[in-house]
Design a protein around this motif. Structure first.
Motif, PDB file in Angstrom:
ATOM      1  N   ARG A 298       0.829  -1.205   0.000  1.00  0.00           N
ATOM      2  CA  ARG A 298       0.000   0.000   0.000  1.00  0.00           C
ATOM      3  C   ARG A 298       0.869   1.262   0.000  1.00  0.00           C
ATOM      4  O   ARG A 298       0.485   2.290  -0.521  1.00  0.00           O
ATOM      5  CB  ARG A 298      -0.912  -0.039   1.238  1.00  0.00           C
ATOM      6  N   ASP A 299       2.078   1.155   0.563  1.00  0.00           N
ATOM      7  CA  ASP A 299       2.977   2.313   0.632  1.00  0.00           C
ATOM      8  C   ASP A 299       3.294   2.877  -0.746  1.00  0.00           C
ATOM      9  O   ASP A 299       3.423   4.082  -0.914  1.00  0.00           O
ATOM     10  CB  ASP A 299       4.285   1.945   1.332  1.00  0.00           C
ATOM     11  N   GLN A 300       3.440   1.987  -1.748  1.00  0.00           N
ATOM     12  CA  GLN A 300       3.775   2.471  -3.085  1.00  0.00           C
ATOM     13  C   GLN A 300       2.639   3.299  -3.672  1.00  0.00           C
ATOM     14  O   GLN A 300       2.869   4.330  -4.287  1.00  0.00           O
ATOM     15  CB  GLN A 300       4.130   1.309  -4.003  1.00  0.00           C
ATOM     16  N   ASN A 301       1.411   2.851  -3.494  1.00  0.00           N
ATOM     17  CA  ASN A 301       0.281   3.634  -3.995  1.00  0.00           C
ATOM     18  C   ASN A 301       0.088   4.901  -3.180  1.00  0.00           C
ATOM     19  O   ASN A 301      -0.327   5.925  -3.710  1.00  0.00           O
ATOM     20  CB  ASN A 301      -0.998   2.803  -4.042  1.00  0.00           C
ATOM     21  N   ASP A 302       0.394   4.853  -1.887  1.00  0.00           N
ATOM     22  CA  ASP A 302       0.318   6.068  -1.069  1.00  0.00           C
ATOM     23  C   ASP A 302       1.304   7.116  -1.575  1.00  0.00           C
ATOM     24  O   ASP A 302       0.988   8.309  -1.635  1.00  0.00           O
ATOM     25  CB  ASP A 302       0.583   5.762   0.406  1.00  0.00           C
ATOM     26  N   LEU A 303       2.500   6.674  -1.955  1.00  0.00           N
ATOM     27  CA  LEU A 303       3.495   7.590  -2.516  1.00  0.00           C
ATOM     28  C   LEU A 303       2.979   8.203  -3.811  1.00  0.00           C
ATOM     29  O   LEU A 303       3.095   9.409  -4.027  1.00  0.00           O
ATOM     30  CB  LEU A 303       4.819   6.874  -2.759  1.00  0.00           C
ATOM     31  N   LEU A 304       2.389   7.385  -4.671  1.00  0.00           N
ATOM     32  CA  LEU A 304       1.849   7.894  -5.927  1.00  0.00           C
ATOM     33  C   LEU A 304       0.763   8.931  -5.673  1.00  0.00           C
ATOM     34  O   LEU A 304       0.700   9.956  -6.347  1.00  0.00           O
ATOM     35  CB  LEU A 304       1.279   6.743  -6.764  1.00  0.00           C
ATOM     36  N   LEU A 305      -0.085   8.650  -4.702  1.00  0.00           N
ATOM     37  CA  LEU A 305      -1.179   9.575  -4.404  1.00  0.00           C
ATOM     38  C   LEU A 305      -0.671  10.897  -3.851  1.00  0.00           C
ATOM     39  O   LEU A 305      -1.297  11.933  -4.047  1.00  0.00           O
ATOM     40  CB  LEU A 305      -2.169   8.922  -3.442  1.00  0.00           C
ATOM     41  N   GLN A 306       0.477  10.873  -3.188  1.00  0.00           N
ATOM     42  CA  GLN A 306       1.077  12.117  -2.707  1.00  0.00           C
ATOM     43  C   GLN A 306       1.579  12.971  -3.858  1.00  0.00           C
ATOM     44  O   GLN A 306       1.642  14.193  -3.751  1.00  0.00           O
ATOM     45  CB  GLN A 306       2.234  11.821  -1.754  1.00  0.00           C
TER      46      GLN A 306
END
Length: 107
Positions: A76-84
């Motif tokens: 989930r961290d990778q998608n959280d980074l993208l969303l940032q």
């Protein structure tokens, strides 16, 4: 006049494209070359669908990388980074990814 000045001083003006955004988001998400190619294929599929004309290239590229991370069950961290990196809320990115998923399933 402006174009001549830009040419004389050697300044390069480039348009951003879906591919340039895809490259940026793929590097940020640390996609391997195979997944980057799959994301590019998904982006290219969106070019021939009229319903995607309302989306910006950056939105489609982000949604494609988001979808790849979901397909591969990445953290989930990778998608959280993208969303940032995106001004769009997660609900909009997820909706666009869902549209892309439907497009991919119909191929």
């Amino acid at each position: 006049m402006e174009s001549q000045l830009i040419e004389v001083i050697g300044f390069s003006v480039e348009k951003t494209s879906m591919l340039s955004f895809l490259s940026f988001f793929a590097r940020a998400a640390q996609l391997d070359p195979r997944d980057t190619c799959l994301a590019q294929y998904i982006c290219e599929l969106s070019l021939i669908e009229a319903r995607f004309n309302s989306h910006r290239g950056s939105e489609v590229a982000l949604a494609a990388v988001y979808l790849i991370n979901k397909i591969r069950n990445r953290h989930r961290d990778q998608n959280d980074l993208l969303l940032q990196l995106s001004p769009k809320p997660e609900t909009q990115v997820r909706a666009a990814a869902k549209e892309l998923c439907g497009l991919l399933q119909n191929v």
